[in-house]
Design a protein around this motif. Structure first.
Motif, PDB file in Angstrom:
ATOM      1  N   LEU B  60      51.254  84.158  -1.088  1.00 49.64           N
ATOM      2  CA  LEU B  60      52.078  84.383  -2.346  1.00 49.64           C
ATOM      3  C   LEU B  60      52.435  83.147  -3.094  1.00 49.64           C
ATOM      4  CD1 LEU B  60      54.282  87.291  -1.111  1.00 49.64           C
ATOM      5  CD2 LEU B  60      52.533  87.452  -3.003  1.00 49.64           C
ATOM      6  N   LEU B  62      50.662  80.081  -3.216  1.00 47.27           N
ATOM      7  CA  LEU B  62      49.519  79.579  -3.649  1.00 47.27           C
ATOM      8  C   LEU B  62      49.121  80.575  -5.055  1.00 47.27           C
ATOM      9  CD1 LEU B  62      46.998  79.065  -0.644  1.00 47.27           C
ATOM     10  CD2 LEU B  62      48.053  77.503  -2.132  1.00 47.27           C
ATOM     11  N   LEU B  63      49.240  81.593  -5.010  1.00 50.62           N
ATOM     12  CA  LEU B  63      49.002  82.540  -6.273  1.00 50.62           C
ATOM     13  C   LEU B  63      49.720  82.420  -7.243  1.00 50.62           C
ATOM     14  CD1 LEU B  63      47.360  84.886  -6.871  1.00 50.62           C
ATOM     15  CD2 LEU B  63      48.861  86.463  -6.159  1.00 50.62           C
ATOM     16  N   ASN B  64      51.049  82.067  -6.729  1.00 50.47           N
ATOM     17  CA  ASN B  64      52.302  81.880  -7.778  1.00 50.47           C
ATOM     18  C   ASN B  64      51.665  80.467  -8.615  1.00 50.47           C
ATOM     19  OD1 ASN B  64      54.514  81.459  -9.293  1.00 50.47           O
ATOM     20  ND2 ASN B  64      55.684  81.203  -7.555  1.00 50.47           N
ATOM     21  N   HIS B  66      48.806  79.242  -8.749  1.00 54.43           N
ATOM     22  CA  HIS B  66      47.466  79.421  -9.490  1.00 54.43           C
ATOM     23  C   HIS B  66      47.849  79.911 -10.823  1.00 54.43           C
ATOM     24  CE1 HIS B  66      43.451  79.971 -10.242  1.00 54.43           C
ATOM     25  NE2 HIS B  66      43.418  81.449 -10.417  1.00 54.43           N
ATOM     26  N   LEU B  67      48.810  80.903 -10.766  1.00 57.92           N
ATOM     27  CA  LEU B  67      49.121  81.546 -11.895  1.00 57.92           C
ATOM     28  C   LEU B  67      49.651  80.731 -13.135  1.00 57.92           C
ATOM     29  CD1 LEU B  67      50.227  85.136 -10.714  1.00 57.92           C
ATOM     30  CD2 LEU B  67      48.170  84.730 -12.330  1.00 57.92           C
TER      31      LEU B  67
END
Lengths: 99, 99, 99, 99
Positions: B60, B62-64, B66-67
């Protein structure tokens, strides 16, 4: 951690579980390398999903063996022990479903 | 694995991610020890849920990042690149939700 | 509930989402019938997994559209609004991953 | 759908399950209203996570009762029937974990 004298359900597949957990350890090391080498975020996320799936499958295997040995054995004896085993199993299932 | 020249979103927290992934590697080794020492199935399952949660939280994070970096940067440029980045992100989210 | 003036991402597929949500409502009614008719537990559990998957797919669709419209639009404006939108999106992703 | 003569585990809590499933049906209708009224995507996603959690909790309850009645009863009889019940239960758990 409760140490019970009886044979755990997973004993007959102990080596298989060790092999799979060693692979997961290697994958965790691989994730570190990806971050060290500053790989693309999406590729790291893809690898994390793979490790999560591998862990999930180990957990489902252990749960299956726990139900078919520990819980069923306790059920044949009946009484409080059976209820404790069942409660432990359903709590473990809930944690798995929610993790 | 796509290697893009730009700075990945997670770079400013690289050490934090490495520390967390090293801990996860240690937990994976700990799971092997539990099986080696023939610990109780439920205790191993509890530990697997903990490792899964730790992986989820890294994902979560990394995703944050990335976004908020890769996807937003591409969006400011617009066009096909932005669509590719978005598609990659939503596919990664779907894998996470389903793993 | 925050009501923002701009067009939500899902508007162009509003009818599709309504159709899918109506189906989910029908499935929820079907679950009640299965319990009323005292169907076998496993069959009810199978149906619950199907409803959960249907909800998940609606959620991933809405999330995709939110990212590609609301978040990207805010990013093109930049500043605090973009950060709020991103935070909302990543919190929604975390809830989805953990539900 | 296999219809077995014996009493299902959930029978003693049938009304509770019906109440909870009726609430879930109402929540599914509520989601339609949110889309009809063009509510903000994030608010709809929050509501979907709530419905998913409610379904999950019904499923864990049914599973618990299935294990403690149907599976345990079959285990006391033993033989093929017990194995079938266990396999059904672990397959249902896997579907839940993966949905």
């Amino acid at each position: 951690m409760a140490e019970t004298p009886h044979q755990h359900g997973y004993m007959h597949r102990k080596d298989d579980y060790l092999t799979r957990l060693r692979r997961i350890e290697g994958q965790a090391r691989g994730l570190q390398r990806m971050v060290e080498e500053e790989k693309y975020c999406i590729d790291i996320l893809t690898q994390i999903s793979a490790v999560t799936k591998a862990l999930e499958s180990v957990a489902l295997g252990l749960l299956n063996e726990h139900l078919s040995h520990c819980v069923i054995d306790a059920a044949s004896v009946g009484g409080a022990e059976a209820e404790v085993k069942l409660k432990e199993a359903t709590d473990a299932i809930a944690r798995l479903v929610r993790s």
